[in-house]
Design a protein around this motif. Structure first.
Motif, PDB file in Angstrom:
ATOM      1  N   MET A 219      48.385  -6.903 -24.231  1.00 11.61           N
ATOM      2  CA  MET A 219      49.568  -7.162 -25.037  1.00 11.61           C
ATOM      3  C   MET A 219      50.049  -8.585 -24.765  1.00 11.61           C
ATOM      4  O   MET A 219      50.141  -9.001 -23.626  1.00 11.61           O
ATOM      5  CB  MET A 219      50.669  -6.162 -24.718  1.00 11.61           C
ATOM      6  N   ALA A 220      50.377  -9.319 -25.817  1.00  9.73           N
ATOM      7  CA  ALA A 220      50.909 -10.673 -25.684  1.00  9.73           C
ATOM      8  C   ALA A 220      52.381 -10.680 -26.095  1.00  9.73           C
ATOM      9  O   ALA A 220      52.788  -9.935 -26.994  1.00  9.73           O
ATOM     10  CB  ALA A 220      50.116 -11.642 -26.547  1.00  9.73           C
ATOM     11  N   LYS A 221      53.146 -11.529 -25.426  1.00  9.84           N
ATOM     12  CA  LYS A 221      54.569 -11.690 -25.741  1.00  9.84           C
ATOM     13  C   LYS A 221      54.883 -13.171 -25.835  1.00  9.84           C
ATOM     14  O   LYS A 221      54.410 -13.958 -25.016  1.00  9.84           O
ATOM     15  CB  LYS A 221      55.455 -11.096 -24.646  1.00  9.84           C
ATOM     16  N   ALA A 222      55.699 -13.529 -26.820  1.00  6.29           N
ATOM     17  CA  ALA A 222      56.213 -14.895 -26.930  1.00  6.29           C
ATOM     18  C   ALA A 222      57.673 -14.858 -26.504  1.00  6.29           C
ATOM     19  O   ALA A 222      58.460 -14.061 -27.028  1.00  6.29           O
ATOM     20  CB  ALA A 222      56.089 -15.392 -28.357  1.00  6.29           C
ATOM     21  N   ILE A 223      58.036 -15.715 -25.537  1.00  2.00           N
ATOM     22  CA  ILE A 223      59.375 -15.672 -24.936  1.00  2.00           C
ATOM     23  C   ILE A 223      59.986 -17.076 -24.933  1.00  2.00           C
ATOM     24  O   ILE A 223      59.317 -18.057 -24.574  1.00  2.00           O
ATOM     25  CB  ILE A 223      59.298 -15.137 -23.491  1.00  2.00           C
TER      26      ILE A 223
ATOM     27  N   ASN B  23      64.000 -18.774 -23.889  1.00  4.06           N
ATOM     28  CA  ASN B  23      65.365 -18.516 -23.401  1.00  4.06           C
ATOM     29  C   ASN B  23      65.570 -17.053 -23.008  1.00  4.06           C
ATOM     30  O   ASN B  23      66.594 -16.445 -23.328  1.00  4.06           O
ATOM     31  CB  ASN B  23      66.403 -18.931 -24.441  1.00  4.06           C
ATOM     32  N   ASP B  24      64.563 -16.503 -22.331  1.00  9.39           N
ATOM     33  CA  ASP B  24      64.606 -15.123 -21.828  1.00  9.39           C
ATOM     34  C   ASP B  24      64.685 -14.062 -22.920  1.00  9.39           C
ATOM     35  O   ASP B  24      65.102 -12.931 -22.660  1.00  9.39           O
ATOM     36  CB  ASP B  24      65.767 -14.935 -20.834  1.00  9.39           C
ATOM     37  N   VAL B  25      64.315 -14.410 -24.150  1.00  5.84           N
ATOM     38  CA  VAL B  25      64.318 -13.450 -25.259  1.00  5.84           C
ATOM     39  C   VAL B  25      62.890 -13.310 -25.780  1.00  5.84           C
ATOM     40  O   VAL B  25      62.184 -14.312 -25.954  1.00  5.84           O
ATOM     41  CB  VAL B  25      65.266 -13.920 -26.387  1.00  5.84           C
ATOM     42  N   ILE B  26      62.481 -12.081 -26.036  1.00 15.24           N
ATOM     43  CA  ILE B  26      61.147 -11.835 -26.602  1.00 15.24           C
ATOM     44  C   ILE B  26      61.206 -12.090 -28.103  1.00 15.24           C
ATOM     45  O   ILE B  26      61.926 -11.406 -28.839  1.00 15.24           O
ATOM     46  CB  ILE B  26      60.675 -10.399 -26.305  1.00 15.24           C
ATOM     47  N   LEU B  27      60.453 -13.100 -28.539  1.00 13.87           N
ATOM     48  CA  LEU B  27      60.398 -13.466 -29.957  1.00 13.87           C
ATOM     49  C   LEU B  27      59.354 -12.663 -30.712  1.00 13.87           C
ATOM     50  O   LEU B  27      59.514 -12.398 -31.903  1.00 13.87           O
ATOM     51  CB  LEU B  27      60.076 -14.957 -30.106  1.00 13.87           C
ATOM     52  N   ALA B  28      58.270 -12.309 -30.019  1.00 17.83           N
ATOM     53  CA  ALA B  28      57.179 -11.551 -30.633  1.00 17.83           C
ATOM     54  C   ALA B  28      56.450 -10.787 -29.543  1.00 17.83           C
ATOM     55  O   ALA B  28      56.405 -11.228 -28.391  1.00 17.83           O
ATOM     56  CB  ALA B  28      56.230 -12.481 -31.368  1.00 17.83           C
TER      57      ALA B  28
ATOM     58  N   MET C 124      43.381 -15.177 -31.752  1.00 19.97           N
ATOM     59  CA  MET C 124      43.333 -16.411 -30.968  1.00 19.97           C
ATOM     60  C   MET C 124      42.574 -17.457 -31.781  1.00 19.97           C
ATOM     61  O   MET C 124      41.428 -17.228 -32.169  1.00 19.97           O
ATOM     62  CB  MET C 124      42.628 -16.166 -29.641  1.00 19.97           C
ATOM     63  N   VAL C 125      43.235 -18.589 -32.058  1.00 20.82           N
ATOM     64  CA  VAL C 125      42.614 -19.683 -32.796  1.00 20.82           C
ATOM     65  C   VAL C 125      42.977 -20.986 -32.099  1.00 20.82           C
ATOM     66  O   VAL C 125      44.162 -21.273 -31.890  1.00 20.82           O
ATOM     67  CB  VAL C 125      43.093 -19.716 -34.275  1.00 20.82           C
ATOM     68  N   GLU C 126      41.973 -21.747 -31.739  1.00 22.88           N
ATOM     69  CA  GLU C 126      42.152 -23.048 -31.097  1.00 22.88           C
ATOM     70  C   GLU C 126      43.117 -22.989 -29.909  1.00 22.88           C
ATOM     71  O   GLU C 126      43.970 -23.855 -29.736  1.00 22.88           O
ATOM     72  CB  GLU C 126      42.607 -24.092 -32.118  1.00 22.88           C
ATOM     73  N   GLY C 127      43.016 -21.924 -29.119  1.00 27.65           N
ATOM     74  CA  GLY C 127      43.837 -21.786 -27.922  1.00 27.65           C
ATOM     75  C   GLY C 127      45.248 -21.279 -28.162  1.00 27.65           C
ATOM     76  O   GLY C 127      46.031 -21.177 -27.221  1.00 27.65           O
ATOM     77  N   ASN C 128      45.581 -20.954 -29.407  1.00 29.98           N
ATOM     78  CA  ASN C 128      46.916 -20.439 -29.725  1.00 29.98           C
ATOM     79  C   ASN C 128      46.846 -18.963 -30.097  1.00 29.98           C
ATOM     80  O   ASN C 128      45.959 -18.547 -30.839  1.00 29.98           O
ATOM     81  CB  ASN C 128      47.522 -21.191 -30.922  1.00 29.98           C
ATOM     82  N   TYR C 129      47.802 -18.200 -29.587  1.00 27.45           N
ATOM     83  CA  TYR C 129      47.954 -16.810 -29.999  1.00 27.45           C
ATOM     84  C   TYR C 129      48.709 -16.795 -31.318  1.00 27.45           C
ATOM     85  O   TYR C 129      49.789 -17.382 -31.426  1.00 27.45           O
ATOM     86  CB  TYR C 129      48.755 -16.012 -28.971  1.00 27.45           C
ATOM     87  N   TYR C 130      48.168 -16.122 -32.297  1.00 28.65           N
ATOM     88  CA  TYR C 130      48.837 -15.916 -33.583  1.00 28.65           C
ATOM     89  C   TYR C 130      49.257 -14.452 -33.651  1.00 28.65           C
ATOM     90  O   TYR C 130      48.422 -13.553 -33.567  1.00 28.65           O
ATOM     91  CB  TYR C 130      47.899 -16.253 -34.748  1.00 28.65           C
ATOM     92  N   PHE C 131      50.571 -14.240 -33.794  1.00 31.09           N
ATOM     93  CA  PHE C 131      51.147 -12.898 -33.791  1.00 31.09           C
ATOM     94  C   PHE C 131      51.268 -12.362 -35.219  1.00 31.09           C
ATOM     95  O   PHE C 131      51.686 -13.100 -36.117  1.00 31.09           O
ATOM     96  CB  PHE C 131      52.543 -12.925 -33.159  1.00 31.09           C
ATOM     97  N   PRO C 132      50.947 -11.080 -35.418  1.00 32.12           N
ATOM     98  CA  PRO C 132      51.105 -10.497 -36.754  1.00 32.12           C
ATOM     99  C   PRO C 132      52.557 -10.618 -37.220  1.00 32.12           C
ATOM    100  O   PRO C 132      53.485 -10.543 -36.406  1.00 32.12           O
ATOM    101  CB  PRO C 132      50.734  -9.021 -36.562  1.00 32.12           C
TER     102      PRO C 132
ATOM    103  N   LYS D  35      56.961 -19.636 -24.264  1.00 37.86           N
ATOM    104  CA  LYS D  35      55.918 -19.134 -23.374  1.00 37.86           C
ATOM    105  C   LYS D  35      55.239 -17.934 -24.015  1.00 37.86           C
ATOM    106  O   LYS D  35      55.907 -17.030 -24.496  1.00 37.86           O
ATOM    107  CB  LYS D  35      56.514 -18.681 -22.046  1.00 37.86           C
ATOM    108  N   VAL D  36      53.917 -17.959 -23.987  1.00 31.66           N
ATOM    109  CA  VAL D  36      53.159 -16.795 -24.433  1.00 31.66           C
ATOM    110  C   VAL D  36      52.509 -16.200 -23.199  1.00 31.66           C
ATOM    111  O   VAL D  36      51.739 -16.863 -22.512  1.00 31.66           O
ATOM    112  CB  VAL D  36      52.130 -17.154 -25.505  1.00 31.66           C
ATOM    113  N   GLU D  37      52.866 -14.947 -22.912  1.00 31.16           N
ATOM    114  CA  GLU D  37      52.334 -14.249 -21.753  1.00 31.16           C
ATOM    115  C   GLU D  37      51.422 -13.127 -22.222  1.00 31.16           C
ATOM    116  O   GLU D  37      51.713 -12.463 -23.206  1.00 31.16           O
ATOM    117  CB  GLU D  37      53.471 -13.660 -20.921  1.00 31.16           C
ATOM    118  N   LYS D  38      50.361 -12.930 -21.480  1.00 25.24           N
ATOM    119  CA  LYS D  38      49.447 -11.855 -21.827  1.00 25.24           C
ATOM    120  C   LYS D  38      49.562 -10.745 -20.824  1.00 25.24           C
ATOM    121  O   LYS D  38      49.850 -10.928 -19.691  1.00 25.24           O
ATOM    122  CB  LYS D  38      48.011 -12.363 -21.877  1.00 25.24           C
TER     123      LYS D  38
END
Length: 94
Positions: free
Chosen positions: A1-5, A7-12, A19-27, A91-94
């Protein structure tokens, strides 16, 4: 599971990222839309097409053009159509 965060808030949050060119793309259905504002910024990628940006707003703080997506990608990038990627301190955390 990946999360985009930011300011301490989960955006996605998703298990279905691309994964494209080192970036996570979220649905598109995995983003918390309350934090996203359409931006007039556009950029062009020779193989993906034109990117449209979002400004992120969390607790009154803005992160201009910190997310982007491809609403009408070129043929080779159809797998990320409307998927959202991040930068500028998100930040994108896996």
């Amino acid at each position: 599971m990946a999360k985009a965060i930011w300011n301490d808030v989960i955006l996605a949050d998703s298990q279905q990222c691309e994964m494209v060119e080192g970036n996570y793309y979220f649905p598109p259905d995995s983003i918390n839309k309350e934090y996203f504002k359409e931006s007039s910024t556009r950029t062009n990628c020779f193989w993906k097409g034109e990117a449209t940006y979002y400004t992120i707003e969390v607790n009154g703080q803005e992160n201009k053009d910190a997310a982007w997506y491809y609403p009408t990608p070129k043929e080779k990038a159809q797998n990320i159509k409307n998927y959202v990627a991040f930068w500028k301190g998100v930040k994108v955390e896996k």
